[in-house]
Design an enzyme around this catalytic site. Structure first.
Site, mmCIF file in Angstrom:
data_model
loop_
_atom_site.group_PDB
_atom_site.id
_atom_site.type_symbol
_atom_site.label_atom_id
_atom_site.label_comp_id
_atom_site.label_asym_id
_atom_site.label_seq_id
_atom_site.Cartn_x
_atom_site.Cartn_y
_atom_site.Cartn_z
ATOM 1 N N GLY A 116 0.817 -1.205 0.000
ATOM 2 C CA GLY A 116 0.000 0.000 0.000
ATOM 3 C C GLY A 116 0.852 1.257 0.000
ATOM 4 O O GLY A 116 1.949 1.288 -0.548
ATOM 5 N N LEU A 117 0.317 2.309 0.624
ATOM 6 C CA LEU A 117 0.988 3.614 0.700
ATOM 7 C C LEU A 117 1.323 4.156 -0.690
ATOM 8 O O LEU A 117 2.394 4.692 -0.924
ATOM 9 C CB LEU A 117 2.264 3.526 1.551
ATOM 10 C CG LEU A 117 2.072 3.171 3.028
ATOM 11 C CD1 LEU A 117 3.418 3.061 3.726
ATOM 12 C CD2 LEU A 117 1.202 4.200 3.721
ATOM 13 N N CYS A 118 0.366 4.000 -1.612
ATOM 14 C CA CYS A 118 0.570 4.520 -2.967
ATOM 15 C C CYS A 118 -0.666 5.274 -3.441
ATOM 16 O O CYS A 118 -1.073 5.171 -4.603
ATOM 17 C CB CYS A 118 0.934 3.406 -3.938
ATOM 18 S SG CYS A 118 -0.097 1.931 -3.829
ATOM 19 N N GLY A 119 -1.281 6.007 -2.518
ATOM 20 C CA GLY A 119 -2.419 6.841 -2.873
ATOM 21 C C GLY A 119 -3.627 6.041 -3.323
ATOM 22 O O GLY A 119 -3.966 5.012 -2.731
ATOM 23 N N PHE A 163 -3.944 4.385 -6.048
ATOM 24 C CA PHE A 163 -3.545 3.445 -7.097
ATOM 25 C C PHE A 163 -4.397 2.174 -7.067
ATOM 26 O O PHE A 163 -5.006 1.785 -8.074
ATOM 27 C CB PHE A 163 -2.059 3.096 -6.921
ATOM 28 C CG PHE A 163 -1.572 1.970 -7.781
ATOM 29 C CD1 PHE A 163 -1.238 2.185 -9.098
ATOM 30 C CD2 PHE A 163 -1.445 0.679 -7.274
ATOM 31 C CE1 PHE A 163 -0.786 1.144 -9.903
ATOM 32 C CE2 PHE A 163 -0.998 -0.356 -8.065
ATOM 33 C CZ PHE A 163 -0.669 -0.123 -9.380
#
Length: 286
Positions: free
Chosen positions: A87-90, A92
């Site tokens: 995760g931690l990709c907005g 996406f």
């Protein structure tokens, strides 16, 4: 107003978070360069292969593609959702999940299953839809051979009649800040409309056109899936780099605000202490 110790703890916490997001941004930027080079180098080959297949198919009969072009009544649909393992990709992963759910709603009344590539998509979609498989391990070693095995599995499911239509949903890489959700038909192959204004080139084929087309179709399908996963892989790092850049900027702004609040509180505490000392001195003099 919070006391000085609480503000100091928050400043320390925000500074630590800022260091983490900054490091993740730099790591994603380094990985993005390699992933971007890979998909940029692959696109001309994939487009030329598709163009060659289409130009050959346009000169053949409609059934020349064999079992890969068989148009059946759509009763069972398989949606391949390509997401990431981390995760931690907005937005996406959220955008692909929304795209997959929209396809499920589009085929309402029909059997629609999900073939997940990526843990994030599998975790969310398995709660609301029927997920028949999860191939998240492909990201551990992203090679053409590993993706080709998945393409063979999908092809077999269509050829055997298990599904009448297979679609891909993934993020297409445009640049580090922009990813475009794409929905592509994987199988059956869409019929090609030939351009009547362009005269076909006169070639001598060896072996025959039919044999060439039947050889190119499986390779084209594997290349299409590999390009989709490569696009998604590059988009993931671009989205994460952008998200971590914004997170670092927000953390910097929050830290500055906390430091200002801390200085104001500290100044107010010092002023109170001075007033207490002056008041005590005046009391003694009185």
């Amino acid at each position: 107003m919070a006391n000085l110790k609480e503000i100091r703890n928050r400043i320390t916490s925000v500074s630590s978070t800022m260091q983490i997001t900054s490091a993740m941004k730099m790591v994603s930027a380094a990985k993005l360069k390699k992933a971007q080079d890979a998909i940029t180098a692959m696109r001309p080959y994939a487009e030329k292969l598709t163009e060659l297949l289409q130009s050959l198919s346009a000169t053949l009969d409609g059934n020349a593609g064999g079992e890969f072009t068989t148009q059946r009544e759509v009763k069972k649909v398989l949606v391949v959702a390509i997401t990431s393992n981390r995760g931690l990709c907005g937005a996406f992963n959220t955008n692909v999940i929304k795209g997959a759910k929209s396809r499920v709603d589009f085929y309402a009344g029909k059997q629609v299953d999900i073939f997940a590539i990526g843990k994030k998509g599998n975790d969310v979609l398995s709660k609301t839809s029927s997920v028949i498989a999860n191939e998240s391990s492909v990201y551990d070693n992203l090679t053409f051979d590993n993706v080709a095995a998945i393409a063979d599995t999908l092809t077999q499911k269509f050829v055997s009649g298990e599904y009448d239509k297979i679609e891909l949903v993934y993020n297409q890489f445009k640049n580090a800040a922009t990813q475009i959700v794409q929905t592509e038909q994987f199988l059956p192959l869409a019929p090609v409309k030939s351009d009547l204004n362009i005269a076909p080139a006169d070639y001598i084929f060896e072996p025959s056109k039919e044999e060439i087309v039947l050889t190119l179709i499986p390779k084209s399908l594997k290349t299409q899936l590999y390009k989709g996963i490569r696009d998604s892989f590059a988009s993931e790092h671009g989205a994460r780099m952008t998200a971590m850049h914004k997170a670092t900027d927000n953390a910097t702004e929050l830290r500055n605000q906390l430091k200002l609040t801390y200085n104001k509180a500290r100044q107010a505490a010092i002023t109170n202490e001075i007033l207490e000392i002056v008041g005590g001195a005046e009391a003694l003099n009185g």
